[in-house]
Design a protein around this motif. Structure first.
Motif, PDB file in Angstrom:
ATOM      1  N   ARG A 111      38.252  22.611  79.282  1.00 21.75           N
ATOM      2  CA  ARG A 111      39.663  22.444  79.305  1.00 21.75           C
ATOM      3  C   ARG A 111      40.340  23.767  78.964  1.00 21.75           C
ATOM      4  NH1 ARG A 111      40.822  16.908  76.218  1.00 21.75           N
ATOM      5  NH2 ARG A 111      39.009  17.990  75.007  1.00 21.75           N
ATOM      6  N   PHE A 112      39.343  25.009  78.505  1.00 23.10           N
ATOM      7  CA  PHE A 112      40.028  25.919  78.078  1.00 23.10           C
ATOM      8  C   PHE A 112      40.383  26.876  79.285  1.00 23.10           C
ATOM      9  CE2 PHE A 112      35.579  27.033  78.624  1.00 23.10           C
ATOM     10  CZ  PHE A 112      35.505  28.076  79.388  1.00 23.10           C
ATOM     11  N   LEU A 113      40.105  26.413  80.458  1.00 21.68           N
ATOM     12  CA  LEU A 113      40.436  27.025  81.804  1.00 21.68           C
ATOM     13  C   LEU A 113      41.336  26.424  82.364  1.00 21.68           C
ATOM     14  CD1 LEU A 113      36.690  27.378  83.153  1.00 21.68           C
ATOM     15  CD2 LEU A 113      38.013  29.043  82.005  1.00 21.68           C
ATOM     16  N   PRO A 114      42.302  27.194  83.333  1.00 18.69           N
ATOM     17  CA  PRO A 114      43.574  26.483  83.951  1.00 18.69           C
ATOM     18  C   PRO A 114      42.984  25.281  84.719  1.00 18.69           C
ATOM     19  CG  PRO A 114      43.637  29.190  84.069  1.00 18.69           C
ATOM     20  CD  PRO A 114      42.272  28.615  83.347  1.00 18.69           C
ATOM     21  N   ASN A 115      43.832  24.612  84.822  1.00 15.82           N
ATOM     22  CA  ASN A 115      43.514  23.469  85.738  1.00 15.82           C
ATOM     23  C   ASN A 115      43.791  23.368  87.128  1.00 15.82           C
ATOM     24  OD1 ASN A 115      43.018  20.642  86.588  1.00 15.82           O
ATOM     25  ND2 ASN A 115      44.081  19.607  84.935  1.00 15.82           N
ATOM     26  N   PRO A 116      42.885  23.328  88.145  1.00 12.59           N
ATOM     27  CA  PRO A 116      43.305  23.284  89.291  1.00 12.59           C
ATOM     28  C   PRO A 116      44.196  22.096  90.035  1.00 12.59           C
ATOM     29  CG  PRO A 116      40.838  23.827  89.262  1.00 12.59           C
ATOM     30  CD  PRO A 116      41.693  23.186  87.806  1.00 12.59           C
ATOM     31  N   HIS A 117      44.214  21.185  89.245  1.00 11.74           N
ATOM     32  CA  HIS A 117      45.130  20.217  89.661  1.00 11.74           C
ATOM     33  C   HIS A 117      46.830  20.510  89.875  1.00 11.74           C
ATOM     34  CE1 HIS A 117      46.874  15.982  89.324  1.00 11.74           C
ATOM     35  NE2 HIS A 117      47.734  16.563  88.640  1.00 11.74           N
ATOM     36  N   TRP A 118      47.115  21.531  89.124  1.00 11.43           N
ATOM     37  CA  TRP A 118      48.601  22.147  89.134  1.00 11.43           C
ATOM     38  C   TRP A 118      48.637  23.187  90.120  1.00 11.43           C
ATOM     39  CZ3 TRP A 118      51.008  18.626  86.790  1.00 11.43           C
ATOM     40  CH2 TRP A 118      50.451  17.920  85.499  1.00 11.43           C
ATOM     41  N   VAL A 119      47.771  23.403  91.029  1.00  9.97           N
ATOM     42  CA  VAL A 119      47.774  24.334  92.243  1.00  9.97           C
ATOM     43  C   VAL A 119      47.673  23.086  93.387  1.00  9.97           C
ATOM     44  CG1 VAL A 119      46.541  26.106  93.599  1.00  9.97           C
ATOM     45  CG2 VAL A 119      46.269  26.250  90.942  1.00  9.97           C
ATOM     46  N   PRO A 120      48.940  23.264  94.179  1.00 14.14           N
ATOM     47  CA  PRO A 120      49.050  22.078  95.164  1.00 14.14           C
ATOM     48  C   PRO A 120      47.977  22.015  96.139  1.00 14.14           C
ATOM     49  CG  PRO A 120      51.309  23.198  94.588  1.00 14.14           C
ATOM     50  CD  PRO A 120      50.123  23.895  93.996  1.00 14.14           C
ATOM     51  N   GLU A 121      47.545  23.254  96.635  1.00 16.97           N
ATOM     52  CA  GLU A 121      46.597  23.206  97.783  1.00 16.97           C
ATOM     53  C   GLU A 121      45.364  22.860  97.304  1.00 16.97           C
ATOM     54  OE1 GLU A 121      47.616  27.674  96.400  1.00 16.97           O
ATOM     55  OE2 GLU A 121      48.600  25.830  96.556  1.00 16.97           O
ATOM     56  N   LEU A 122      45.227  22.891  95.993  1.00 12.42           N
ATOM     57  CA  LEU A 122      43.721  22.580  95.430  1.00 12.42           C
ATOM     58  C   LEU A 122      43.589  21.165  94.865  1.00 12.42           C
ATOM     59  CD1 LEU A 122      42.622  25.855  93.490  1.00 12.42           C
ATOM     60  CD2 LEU A 122      42.027  25.208  95.882  1.00 12.42           C
ATOM     61  N   ARG A 123      44.766  20.487  94.736  1.00 16.47           N
ATOM     62  CA  ARG A 123      44.841  19.177  93.919  1.00 16.47           C
ATOM     63  C   ARG A 123      44.228  18.191  94.668  1.00 16.47           C
ATOM     64  NH1 ARG A 123      50.564  17.142  92.137  1.00 16.47           N
ATOM     65  NH2 ARG A 123      50.387  18.876  91.077  1.00 16.47           N
ATOM     66  N   PRO A 124      44.032  18.263  96.009  1.00 14.98           N
ATOM     67  CA  PRO A 124      43.331  17.078  96.586  1.00 14.98           C
ATOM     68  C   PRO A 124      41.908  17.053  96.672  1.00 14.98           C
ATOM     69  CG  PRO A 124      45.083  17.923  98.246  1.00 14.98           C
ATOM     70  CD  PRO A 124      44.822  19.002  96.933  1.00 14.98           C
ATOM     71  N   TYR A 125      41.464  18.274  96.570  1.00 16.17           N
ATOM     72  CA  TYR A 125      39.908  18.583  96.332  1.00 16.17           C
ATOM     73  C   TYR A 125      39.292  18.341  95.040  1.00 16.17           C
ATOM     74  CZ  TYR A 125      41.469  20.745 100.925  1.00 16.17           C
ATOM     75  OH  TYR A 125      41.892  20.854 102.077  1.00 16.17           O
ATOM     76  N   THR A 126      37.940  18.301  94.945  1.00 15.60           N
ATOM     77  CA  THR A 126      37.206  18.435  93.961  1.00 15.60           C
ATOM     78  C   THR A 126      36.440  19.659  93.779  1.00 15.60           C
ATOM     79  OG1 THR A 126      35.216  17.679  94.924  1.00 15.60           O
ATOM     80  CG2 THR A 126      36.828  16.018  94.327  1.00 15.60           C
ATOM     81  N   GLY A 127      35.557  19.803  92.682  1.00 18.50           N
ATOM     82  CA  GLY A 127      34.912  21.017  92.060  1.00 18.50           C
ATOM     83  C   GLY A 127      33.855  21.089  92.990  1.00 18.50           C
ATOM     84  N   LEU A 128      33.542  20.244  94.013  1.00 15.91           N
ATOM     85  CA  LEU A 128      32.410  20.602  95.033  1.00 15.91           C
ATOM     86  C   LEU A 128      33.007  21.309  96.018  1.00 15.91           C
ATOM     87  CD1 LEU A 128      31.062  16.903  95.545  1.00 15.91           C
ATOM     88  CD2 LEU A 128      30.036  18.973  93.966  1.00 15.91           C
ATOM     89  N   ASN A 129      34.213  21.513  96.126  1.00 18.39           N
ATOM     90  CA  ASN A 129      34.856  22.295  96.996  1.00 18.39           C
ATOM     91  C   ASN A 129      34.779  23.760  96.680  1.00 18.39           C
ATOM     92  OD1 ASN A 129      37.740  24.069  97.828  1.00 18.39           O
ATOM     93  ND2 ASN A 129      37.185  22.492  99.538  1.00 18.39           N
ATOM     94  N   GLU A 130      34.335  24.717  97.662  1.00 17.10           N
ATOM     95  CA  GLU A 130      34.063  26.168  97.429  1.00 17.10           C
ATOM     96  C   GLU A 130      35.368  26.698  96.849  1.00 17.10           C
ATOM     97  OE1 GLU A 130      32.493  28.236 100.608  1.00 17.10           O
ATOM     98  OE2 GLU A 130      30.489  27.234 100.817  1.00 17.10           O
ATOM     99  N   GLU A 131      36.507  26.400  97.477  1.00 21.26           N
ATOM    100  CA  GLU A 131      37.652  27.045  97.124  1.00 21.26           C
ATOM    101  C   GLU A 131      37.884  26.755  95.464  1.00 21.26           C
ATOM    102  OE1 GLU A 131      40.916  26.361  99.685  1.00 21.26           O
ATOM    103  OE2 GLU A 131      39.946  27.464 101.412  1.00 21.26           O
ATOM    104  N   VAL A 132      37.829  25.417  95.314  1.00 23.98           N
ATOM    105  CA  VAL A 132      38.228  24.954  93.909  1.00 23.98           C
ATOM    106  C   VAL A 132      37.302  25.911  92.840  1.00 23.98           C
ATOM    107  CG1 VAL A 132      37.940  23.121  92.226  1.00 23.98           C
ATOM    108  CG2 VAL A 132      39.189  22.895  94.543  1.00 23.98           C
TER     109      VAL A 132
ATOM    110  N   ASN B 140      36.698  32.448  88.811  1.00 24.52           N
ATOM    111  CA  ASN B 140      37.611  33.775  88.752  1.00 24.52           C
ATOM    112  C   ASN B 140      38.598  33.778  87.647  1.00 24.52           C
ATOM    113  OD1 ASN B 140      36.473  34.864  91.087  1.00 24.52           O
ATOM    114  ND2 ASN B 140      37.764  33.902  92.622  1.00 24.52           N
ATOM    115  N   GLN B 141      38.514  32.726  86.937  1.00 29.79           N
ATOM    116  CA  GLN B 141      39.443  32.670  85.733  1.00 29.79           C
ATOM    117  C   GLN B 141      38.910  33.590  84.676  1.00 29.79           C
ATOM    118  OE1 GLN B 141      42.482  31.496  85.922  1.00 29.79           O
ATOM    119  NE2 GLN B 141      41.917  30.760  87.902  1.00 29.79           N
ATOM    120  N   PRO B 142      39.474  34.385  83.838  1.00 34.96           N
ATOM    121  CA  PRO B 142      39.017  35.027  82.673  1.00 34.96           C
ATOM    122  C   PRO B 142      38.255  34.410  81.566  1.00 34.96           C
ATOM    123  CG  PRO B 142      41.398  35.692  82.849  1.00 34.96           C
ATOM    124  CD  PRO B 142      41.042  34.408  83.777  1.00 34.96           C
TER     125      PRO B 142
END
Length: 351
Positions: free
Chosen positions: A253-274, A280-282
């Protein structure tokens, strides 16, 4: 977990009786049980009349014996012991249900005298034999002296799940006495606390059905060769609770949550873009590198201590994005280091 066969009733899961003929390969057949009468009345070579022979494996009158591998199955009543035992039986193990702990060394000795017919023994130990339970530690120490390889599998489950299972079969908990089911569960947890701490493998069956539990047992015991270390990497959501069978817990949880990125929200961590977004986060890649190095040190220590199973729980808020992506990367790192790895995404899809 739906498991009606786990109600606390006395039953034997061992079907490999003396004289039973085996068929099929060694991984799927029932192991032939030792026939206690096979050695009755026979004198070991070189024994004179009246000479006493020890009862230990090393002094059983056999020049060379193949000491059976031993697995002890225990855990909470209703958590799946019978299913775990039947799974091992299907894999060719000789299974004995509710054997008093004091008799475990005798069972192993009989297996050693079977001339290789009983190479793997699984014993179910539970509170139905609670008057013998104090003998378990003494028996385990005796086995260690005799060079017997033993592992302890502990079946765990939440109080809510256990209550549901007992109520569904309308049977009392073996320790509840005149109290409630939860009273019996509390008493059993206290009784088994030390054994759980000594377990080589803890399986939480709270959210597992019978087939999922069998798959976990198969993953651990079905291999032709026993690996040095097996790891389960489990993603989970903190809002659904910590996995009770976790040995190590990682908080992403120290990384930004993809849930708040609209285009990534429907997907899971299995998705390459997610996954790309997460790593790519610091600090994400650096964390993965350093934690993988830390796990190398931990794995080496586990091997030295004889621990063969480890569950690494990787968490984020909902168990959908960050934890899933990290679990996949971490499992790949472990596999590249020679650790046999299973990936479980516990909470993915719950939203």
């Amino acid at each position: 977990m739906t498991e009606h066969d786990e109600a606390p009733k006395a039953e034997r899961t061992a079907e490999g009786q003396a004289g039973h003929k085996e068929a099929g390969d060694d991984r799927s057949r029932h192991a032939e049980g030792p026939a206690p009468g096979d050695t009755a009345g026979q004198k070991p070579p070189g024994q004179e009349d009246g000479e006493q022979v020890g009862t230990g494996i090393e002094t059983a009158g056999i020049a060379e014996v193949a000491i059976p591998e031993l697995v002890i199955i225990s855990g909470m009543s209703g958590a799946g012991r019978s299913t775990a035992a039947k799974c091992l039986e299907d894999l060719g193990w000789f299974v004995v249900d509710n054997l008093p702990p004091a008799l475990i060394p005798t069972m192993v000795e009989l297996g050693a005298r079977s001339q290789g017919n009983v190479a793997r023994i699984a014993v179910v130990v539970d509170v139905r034999g609670r008057r013998f339970f104090d003998n378990l530690r003494e028996s385990l120490a005796d086995l260690a002296v005799k060079g017997v390889t033993r592992r302890i599998v502990f079946l765990e489950s939440s109080d809510d799940a256990l209550v549901r299972r007992f109520e569904s079969v309308r049977r009392p908990h073996p320790l509840q006495g005149d109290g409630r089911i939860v009273d019996g569960i509390d008493a059993e947890r206290e009784l088994l606390r030390e054994l759980r701490g000594d377990a080589d493998l803890v399986i939480d069956t709270s959210s597992l059905n019978v087939h999922e539990l069998r798959a976990k047992m198969d993953a651990q015991f079905a291999g032709e060769e026993e690996p040095e270390l097996r790891a389960t990497v489990m993603s989970f959501g903190f809002k659904y609770g910590l996995p009770v069978d976790a040995d190590l817990v990682v908080d992403m949880r120290f990384l930004p949550n993809p849930h708040w990125v609209p285009e990534l929200r429907p997907y899971t961590g299995l998705n390459e873009e997610v996954s790309a977004y997460v790593f790519n986060q610091p600090g994400a890649k650096e964390f993965l590198d350093r934690y993988a190095e830390l796990l190398q040190l931990i794995a080496a220590g586990y091997r030295r201590e004889g621990k063969r199973y480890v569950t690494i729980a990787v968490g984020c808020t909902g168990g959908k994005h960050r934890s899933v992506a990290t679990s996949e990367k971490l499992a790949a790192r472990l596999a590249s280091q020679g650790v046999e790895t299973v990936i479980v995404h516990r909470d993915m899809g719950r939203e």
